[in-house]
Design a protein around this motif. Structure first.
Motif, short mmCIF file in Angstrom:
data_model
loop_
_atom_site.label_atom_id
_atom_site.label_comp_id
_atom_site.label_asym_id
_atom_site.label_seq_id
_atom_site.Cartn_x
_atom_site.Cartn_y
_atom_site.Cartn_z
N LEU A 113 0.83 -1.21 0.00
CA LEU A 113 0.00 0.00 0.00
C LEU A 113 0.86 1.25 0.00
O LEU A 113 0.57 2.22 -0.71
CB LEU A 113 -0.93 -0.02 1.22
N ARG A 114 1.92 1.22 0.77
CA ARG A 114 2.82 2.37 0.82
C ARG A 114 3.42 2.66 -0.55
O ARG A 114 3.52 3.81 -0.98
CB ARG A 114 3.92 2.11 1.85
N GLU A 115 3.79 1.59 -1.26
CA GLU A 115 4.36 1.75 -2.60
C GLU A 115 3.30 2.22 -3.59
O GLU A 115 3.56 3.11 -4.41
CB GLU A 115 4.96 0.42 -3.07
N ALA A 116 2.10 1.64 -3.51
CA ALA A 116 1.03 2.04 -4.43
C ALA A 116 0.65 3.51 -4.23
O ALA A 116 0.31 4.22 -5.19
CB ALA A 116 -0.19 1.16 -4.23
N ALA A 117 0.71 3.99 -2.99
CA ALA A 117 0.37 5.38 -2.70
C ALA A 117 1.54 6.34 -2.93
O ALA A 117 1.37 7.55 -2.76
CB ALA A 117 -0.13 5.51 -1.26
N ASP B 31 6.80 7.58 -0.35
CA ASP B 31 8.19 8.05 -0.32
C ASP B 31 8.42 9.16 -1.33
O ASP B 31 9.28 10.03 -1.14
CB ASP B 31 9.14 6.88 -0.60
N GLU B 32 7.66 9.16 -2.42
CA GLU B 32 7.83 10.16 -3.48
C GLU B 32 7.02 11.41 -3.21
O GLU B 32 7.51 12.54 -3.36
CB GLU B 32 7.43 9.53 -4.81
N LEU B 33 5.76 11.23 -2.81
CA LEU B 33 4.84 12.37 -2.68
C LEU B 33 4.76 12.93 -1.27
O LEU B 33 4.25 14.04 -1.08
CB LEU B 33 3.43 11.94 -3.12
N GLY B 34 5.26 12.18 -0.29
CA GLY B 34 5.05 12.57 1.09
C GLY B 34 3.81 11.88 1.63
O GLY B 34 2.91 11.49 0.87
N ARG B 35 3.76 11.74 2.92
CA ARG B 35 2.73 10.90 3.53
C ARG B 35 1.32 11.44 3.32
O ARG B 35 0.43 10.73 2.84
CB ARG B 35 3.03 10.76 5.03
N ALA C 275 -0.49 1.48 11.05
CA ALA C 275 0.76 1.88 11.69
C ALA C 275 1.97 1.42 10.88
O ALA C 275 2.97 2.14 10.77
CB ALA C 275 0.83 1.32 13.11
N ALA C 276 1.86 0.23 10.29
CA ALA C 276 2.97 -0.27 9.47
C ALA C 276 3.13 0.54 8.19
O ALA C 276 4.24 0.66 7.65
CB ALA C 276 2.74 -1.75 9.13
N VAL C 277 2.04 1.10 7.67
CA VAL C 277 2.13 1.99 6.51
C VAL C 277 2.92 3.24 6.87
O VAL C 277 3.79 3.70 6.12
CB VAL C 277 0.73 2.37 6.00
N LEU C 278 2.65 3.81 8.03
CA LEU C 278 3.31 5.05 8.46
C LEU C 278 4.73 4.80 8.97
O LEU C 278 5.59 5.69 8.88
CB LEU C 278 2.50 5.74 9.56
N MET C 279 4.97 3.60 9.52
CA MET C 279 6.28 3.26 10.10
C MET C 279 6.73 1.93 9.53
O MET C 279 6.60 0.89 10.18
CB MET C 279 6.17 3.20 11.63
N PRO C 280 7.25 1.90 8.29
CA PRO C 280 7.63 0.62 7.66
C PRO C 280 8.66 -0.13 8.49
O PRO C 280 9.56 0.48 9.09
CB PRO C 280 8.18 1.05 6.29
N TYR C 281 8.52 -1.45 8.50
CA TYR C 281 9.26 -2.28 9.45
C TYR C 281 10.76 -2.04 9.42
O TYR C 281 11.38 -1.74 10.44
CB TYR C 281 8.97 -3.76 9.19
#
Length: 470
Positions: free
Chosen positions: A173-177, A180-184, A278-284
């Motif tokens: 989900l983090r990658e699809a959204a 890292d490129e656009l900001g949270r 939480a894992a989306v906001l704080m990747p492992y």
């Protein structure tokens, strides 16, 4: 039983739990250990002891801390059984602590079943007493049960609050959204608009009517309350994205837990959704690396990842990936009245299922010094030592004002160096789980006598403790 028998290690329940965490069949798990599936079956049933060769294979193949397998039995199960034996209904059973430990070691599934049965009995008794009181007052409104909440807590503990499939879903989900490129914030808003045609809007508290988050499926809008902090808005947005994008994995993970009733299953699914957000906001991987560098300090991590202190502390309890573990933490959240509103032990420390906490553990000092972190060293009656960090944090309330809650994050004292606390520690404070289960005789702050001891009344003697017992 001779010394050689006493030294044998039976850890079937722990092996079975690890295999399920890794999502491996018996045949697949046995292959990683270099043993046959039939031999693994015997190990999991405690019909064979775990050998040094198997322990070495666990360490090499799955990065397991073999010391965790050396524990004689699960501490939480022992605590639960001790509480059960103190109940008047079992007073004449003549069982003692050694009997309980032997049951937990030799038949862990039977011990867990007995503890679960006692929880259900206690919960049913409490509900019956409450219903009787309501009937006596002429109030027959329905009453809720704590049993689903306890079932969810036990399920999270059984998984050590770590879910590899949800971590993978969060990374996807983090990658699809493109966070890292656009900001949270922008990435999450753009993702909801692109994938679900949904806009994110912030409304004042009067419009939201005391609700912090609501997704309007008809208008395709995520409504967030102005009461939320920026970090809170990002979390609620991520949670909405998880609920929309990851429904299948949440359903599958909930089904695997096999919870006893639909209410517990829905509560468990909600916990898993929050875990994934939480894992989306704080990747492992990034969070684990930062935690090691920052001495696992939740305040530092909250600033680094732009999350709340409680979110960072909770994320620290989830770092249980076999190949990249963090410090094994427990977490409690306590309100000023002493109610435990969140609890996660993960096998680190047992918790009392009922009754207040120990008055000698000075976690409530945090309410006098909000937004400051207090460090405490404590020791349980069995000699196990812990170090905890406690911080009172403010949570804004709809309609104005804020509620203070103390977040307690702790671990065994042997991990103190990884917390940047050094190898030397001050003398620990002797504490218990709760007065009903603690047998310390010299405690001047005791509120109740222990369940498994007979109260003694000496009219001409006043000991330091308010209660004397056999």
């Amino acid at each position: 039983m001779d010394a050689s028998q006493q030294e044998k290690l039976f850890a079937g329940a722990r092996l079975r739990r690890l295999r399920r965490e890794l999502d491996l069949s018996q045949a697949e798990f046995a292959e990683t250990l270099g043993i046959s599936a039939s031999y693994l079956t015997l190990l999991e049933r405690n019909q064979r002891p775990v050998t040094a060769r198997v322990l070495l294979a666990l360490a090499e193949s799955h990065d397991v801390d073999v010391r965790s397998f050396a524990a004689e039995s699960d501490r939480q199960t022992l605590s639960d059984l001790g509480e059960a034996l103190g109940d008047p209904v079992l007073k004449g059973s003549d069982l003692d602590a050694r009997d309980v430990r032997e049951l937990a070691d030799a038949h862990p599934r039977a011990a867990e079943a007995m503890a679960r049965l006692f929880h259900a009995y206690r919960d049913a008794s409490a509900n019956a007493a409450e219903l009787a009181a309501r009937l006596a007052d002429g109030n027959v409104a329905g009453t809720g049960s704590l049993l689903p909440l306890e079932a969810v807590r036990d399920a999270l503990d059984a998984a050590q609050n770590h879910f590899p499939q949800l971590e993978e879903a969060a990374d996807a989900l983090r990658e699809a959204a493109r966070l890292d490129e656009l900001g949270r914030t922008q990435g999450l808003h753009d993702h909801l608009r692109r994938q679900h045609g949904a806009a994110v809007r912030v409304y004042d508290d009067t419009v939201m009517g005391g609700t912090l988050r609501r997704f309007d499926f008809h208008a395709r809008k995520l409504l967030l309350s102005e009461v939320l902090s920026p970090a809170g808005r990002d979390f609620q947005t991520a949670l909405t994205a998880v609920l929309l994008d990851c429904a299948d994995i949440l359903d599958a993970s909930t089904a695997r837990a096999a919870l006893p009733d639909p209410v517990a299953a829905r509560l468990y699914r909600a916990n898993l959704a929050g875990y994934t957000a939480a894992a989306v906001l704080m990747p492992y991987d990034t969070f684990h690396q930062s935690a090691e560098a920052a001495g696992h300090d939740a305040e530092t991590l909250s600033h680094r990842f732009a999350v709340s202190y409680e979110q960072a502390a909770h994320r620290l309890t989830t770092l249980n990936r076999p190949t990249r573990r963090g410090v094994p933490f427990f977490l409690m959240r306590i309100d000023p009245a002493g109610n435990v509103t969140k609890r996660f032990g993960g096998g680190v420390i047992p918790f009392a299922r009922a009754g207040g906490g120990c008055p000698r553990w000075p976690v409530h000092d945090a309410f006098r010094l909000p937004e400051r972190t207090l460090t405490h060293w404590v020791e349980l009656p069995d000699g196990t030592r812990y170090v905890s960090r406690t911080r009172a944090v403010a949570r804004p309330l709809p309609g104005g004002g804020a509620a203070l809650q103390a977040v307690v994050l702790g671990c065994e004292a042997q991990h103190a160096a990884r917390l940047g606390l050094g190898d030397s520690a001050p003398a620990p404070i002797p504490v218990g789980l709760t007065c009903r289960l603690c047998e310390r005789r010299d405690c001047a702050q005791r509120a109740y006598p222990p369940l498994q001891r007979t109260l003694k009344v000496e009219p001409h003697t006043r000991p330091v403790s308010p209660f004397a017992f056999s």
